[in-house]
Design a protein around this motif. Sequence first.
Motif, PDB file in Angstrom:
ATOM      1  N   ALA A 229       0.849  -1.197   0.000  1.00 14.48           N
ATOM      2  CA  ALA A 229       0.000   0.000   0.000  1.00 14.48           C
ATOM      3  C   ALA A 229       0.886   1.248   0.000  1.00 14.48           C
ATOM      4  CB  ALA A 229      -0.895   0.005   1.238  1.00 14.48           C
ATOM      5  N   TRP A 230       0.395   2.309  -0.620  1.00 16.82           N
ATOM      6  CA  TRP A 230       1.153   3.564  -0.681  1.00 16.82           C
ATOM      7  C   TRP A 230       1.122   4.246   0.677  1.00 16.82           C
ATOM      8  CZ3 TRP A 230       4.061   5.286  -4.675  1.00 16.82           C
ATOM      9  CH2 TRP A 230       3.894   4.643  -5.911  1.00 16.82           C
ATOM     10  N   THR A 231       2.259   4.768   1.093  1.00 17.08           N
ATOM     11  CA  THR A 231       2.354   5.557   2.315  1.00 17.08           C
ATOM     12  C   THR A 231       2.825   6.958   1.944  1.00 17.08           C
ATOM     13  OG1 THR A 231       4.660   4.933   2.716  1.00 17.08           O
ATOM     14  CG2 THR A 231       2.952   3.513   3.684  1.00 17.08           C
ATOM     15  N   ALA A 232       2.784   7.858   2.904  1.00 18.70           N
ATOM     16  CA  ALA A 232       3.241   9.228   2.648  1.00 18.70           C
ATOM     17  C   ALA A 232       4.724   9.245   2.286  1.00 18.70           C
ATOM     18  CB  ALA A 232       2.983  10.096   3.878  1.00 18.70           C
ATOM     19  N   ARG A 233       5.509   8.380   2.910  1.00 21.13           N
ATOM     20  CA  ARG A 233       6.943   8.293   2.605  1.00 21.13           C
ATOM     21  C   ARG A 233       7.165   7.860   1.165  1.00 21.13           C
ATOM     22  NH1 ARG A 233      10.152   3.733   2.738  1.00 21.13           N
ATOM     23  NH2 ARG A 233      12.367   4.172   2.721  1.00 21.13           N
ATOM     24  N   ASP A 234       6.398   6.885   0.702  1.00 20.60           N
ATOM     25  CA  ASP A 234       6.552   6.392  -0.663  1.00 20.60           C
ATOM     26  C   ASP A 234       6.118   7.430  -1.699  1.00 20.60           C
ATOM     27  OD1 ASP A 234       7.456   3.902   0.322  1.00 20.60           O
ATOM     28  OD2 ASP A 234       5.382   3.270   0.627  1.00 20.60           O
ATOM     29  N   ILE A 235       5.071   8.162  -1.391  1.00 14.83           N
ATOM     30  CA  ILE A 235       4.625   9.223  -2.297  1.00 14.83           C
ATOM     31  C   ILE A 235       5.677  10.325  -2.355  1.00 14.83           C
ATOM     32  CG2 ILE A 235       2.885  11.026  -2.613  1.00 14.83           C
ATOM     33  CD1 ILE A 235       0.844   9.007  -1.447  1.00 14.83           C
ATOM     34  N   ALA A 236       6.259  10.679  -1.203  1.00 12.38           N
ATOM     35  CA  ALA A 236       7.305  11.702  -1.182  1.00 12.38           C
ATOM     36  C   ALA A 236       8.529  11.251  -1.969  1.00 12.38           C
ATOM     37  CB  ALA A 236       7.685  12.024   0.259  1.00 12.38           C
ATOM     38  N   ILE A 237       8.915   9.983  -1.837  1.00 14.69           N
ATOM     39  CA  ILE A 237      10.051   9.452  -2.599  1.00 14.69           C
ATOM     40  C   ILE A 237       9.768   9.524  -4.093  1.00 14.69           C
ATOM     41  CG2 ILE A 237      11.232   7.279  -3.184  1.00 14.69           C
ATOM     42  CD1 ILE A 237      11.359   6.669  -0.216  1.00 14.69           C
ATOM     43  N   THR A 238       8.571   9.153  -4.497  1.00 13.01           N
ATOM     44  CA  THR A 238       8.218   9.171  -5.917  1.00 13.01           C
ATOM     45  C   THR A 238       8.222  10.601  -6.471  1.00 13.01           C
ATOM     46  OG1 THR A 238       6.865   7.198  -5.566  1.00 13.01           O
ATOM     47  CG2 THR A 238       6.476   8.433  -7.579  1.00 13.01           C
ATOM     48  N   VAL A 239       7.655  11.528  -5.730  1.00  9.24           N
ATOM     49  CA  VAL A 239       7.587  12.918  -6.194  1.00  9.24           C
ATOM     50  C   VAL A 239       8.984  13.539  -6.256  1.00  9.24           C
ATOM     51  CG1 VAL A 239       6.772  15.224  -5.551  1.00  9.24           C
ATOM     52  CG2 VAL A 239       5.210  13.278  -5.472  1.00  9.24           C
ATOM     53  N   LEU A 240       9.793  13.322  -5.226  1.00  8.47           N
ATOM     54  CA  LEU A 240      11.149  13.878  -5.220  1.00  8.47           C
ATOM     55  C   LEU A 240      12.011  13.277  -6.334  1.00  8.47           C
ATOM     56  CD1 LEU A 240      11.959  14.074  -1.406  1.00  8.47           C
ATOM     57  CD2 LEU A 240      11.785  15.975  -2.997  1.00  8.47           C
ATOM     58  N   ALA A 241      11.894  11.972  -6.538  1.00  9.63           N
ATOM     59  CA  ALA A 241      12.694  11.316  -7.583  1.00  9.63           C
ATOM     60  C   ALA A 241      12.282  11.809  -8.968  1.00  9.63           C
ATOM     61  CB  ALA A 241      12.541   9.806  -7.488  1.00  9.63           C
ATOM     62  N   ALA A 242      10.984  11.924  -9.208  1.00  8.91           N
ATOM     63  CA  ALA A 242      10.526  12.418 -10.504  1.00  8.91           C
ATOM     64  C   ALA A 242      10.944  13.875 -10.708  1.00  8.91           C
ATOM     65  CB  ALA A 242       9.005  12.282 -10.606  1.00  8.91           C
ATOM     66  N   GLY A 243      10.856  14.680  -9.668  1.00  9.88           N
ATOM     67  CA  GLY A 243      11.285  16.077  -9.764  1.00  9.88           C
ATOM     68  C   GLY A 243      12.774  16.209 -10.048  1.00  9.88           C
ATOM     69  N   LEU A 244      13.579  15.358  -9.418  1.00 10.36           N
ATOM     70  CA  LEU A 244      15.021  15.393  -9.683  1.00 10.36           C
ATOM     71  C   LEU A 244      15.339  14.999 -11.117  1.00 10.36           C
ATOM     72  CD1 LEU A 244      16.822  13.987  -6.538  1.00 10.36           C
ATOM     73  CD2 LEU A 244      17.239  16.136  -7.686  1.00 10.36           C
ATOM     74  N   LEU A 245      14.662  13.985 -11.620  1.00  9.47           N
ATOM     75  CA  LEU A 245      14.912  13.572 -13.003  1.00  9.47           C
ATOM     76  C   LEU A 245      14.515  14.676 -13.987  1.00  9.47           C
ATOM     77  CD1 LEU A 245      13.847   9.819 -12.876  1.00  9.47           C
ATOM     78  CD2 LEU A 245      16.150  10.751 -13.134  1.00  9.47           C
ATOM     79  N   VAL A 246      13.409  15.355 -13.714  1.00  9.32           N
ATOM     80  CA  VAL A 246      12.996  16.466 -14.571  1.00  9.32           C
ATOM     81  C   VAL A 246      14.000  17.613 -14.473  1.00  9.32           C
ATOM     82  CG1 VAL A 246      11.220  18.250 -14.865  1.00  9.32           C
ATOM     83  CG2 VAL A 246      10.557  15.863 -14.591  1.00  9.32           C
ATOM     84  N   ALA A 247      14.459  17.928 -13.264  1.00  9.59           N
ATOM     85  CA  ALA A 247      15.437  19.005 -13.091  1.00  9.59           C
ATOM     86  C   ALA A 247      16.753  18.675 -13.789  1.00  9.59           C
ATOM     87  CB  ALA A 247      15.680  19.262 -11.610  1.00  9.59           C
ATOM     88  N   LEU A 248      17.162  17.429 -13.717  1.00 10.33           N
ATOM     89  CA  LEU A 248      18.388  17.027 -14.403  1.00 10.33           C
ATOM     90  C   LEU A 248      18.242  17.168 -15.901  1.00 10.33           C
ATOM     91  CD1 LEU A 248      19.508  13.920 -12.361  1.00 10.33           C
ATOM     92  CD2 LEU A 248      20.830  15.990 -12.751  1.00 10.33           C
ATOM     93  N   ARG A 249      17.088  16.844 -16.411  1.00 16.07           N
ATOM     94  CA  ARG A 249      16.870  16.890 -17.858  1.00 16.07           C
ATOM     95  C   ARG A 249      16.718  18.317 -18.362  1.00 16.07           C
ATOM     96  NH1 ARG A 249      17.828  16.773 -22.388  1.00 16.07           N
ATOM     97  NH2 ARG A 249      16.442  16.106 -24.012  1.00 16.07           N
ATOM     98  N   ILE A 250      16.006  19.143 -17.607  1.00 15.56           N
ATOM     99  CA  ILE A 250      15.691  20.489 -18.084  1.00 15.56           C
ATOM    100  C   ILE A 250      16.807  21.487 -17.782  1.00 15.56           C
ATOM    101  CG2 ILE A 250      14.174  22.465 -17.720  1.00 15.56           C
ATOM    102  CD1 ILE A 250      11.900  20.547 -17.412  1.00 15.56           C
ATOM    103  N   GLY A 251      17.157  21.640 -16.533  1.00 13.62           N
ATOM    104  CA  GLY A 251      18.016  22.757 -16.184  1.00 13.62           C
ATOM    105  C   GLY A 251      19.432  22.420 -15.793  1.00 13.62           C
ATOM    106  N   LEU A 252      19.644  21.273 -15.204  1.00 16.90           N
ATOM    107  CA  LEU A 252      20.973  20.991 -14.682  1.00 16.90           C
ATOM    108  C   LEU A 252      21.884  20.343 -15.709  1.00 16.90           C
ATOM    109  CD1 LEU A 252      20.020  19.713 -11.146  1.00 16.90           C
ATOM    110  CD2 LEU A 252      20.872  21.948 -11.787  1.00 16.90           C
TER     111      LEU A 252
END
Length: 144
Positions: free
Chosen positions: A99-122
Amino acid sequence: MTTAPTSPRRRRPLRWAAVAALTALSLLHLYAAPFGDIMTDPYLMLSVLVGVIGLGAAARFAAAGCIESRLGMAIVAGASLVGALLAHVVGLPGAAAQAWTARDIAITVLAAGLLVALRIGLSSGCEPAPARAGAGERERLLRR
């Protein structure tokens, strides 16, 4: 004076946001370590390993912003995203989907945000190499 879109001043907030996101992602991975037995649970050991690598990559990216730290960030973010999605959609080997927990949702959101940041700006944020002395400068320095 205008600043170009790729100037270091414009990349700095995104860089520090990426360092903060990677540090938070790594600490979320390390948060689970005291609640399980690392020696018998290989997935917990992988989570600790990803957390330690993430903290190292965040420190290196904050200090130098080199390609190795970007690669470390991509590996940590990709492993976090794939691991969370596999654990909750398909299930880990030998276990049902969790089952999804708040920790797992935070990990998913942070990981996706980092991948987008790496692709776009960094990805375009490579710092220039230090200027080297020309032939005339070398000869002048050698004569001293």
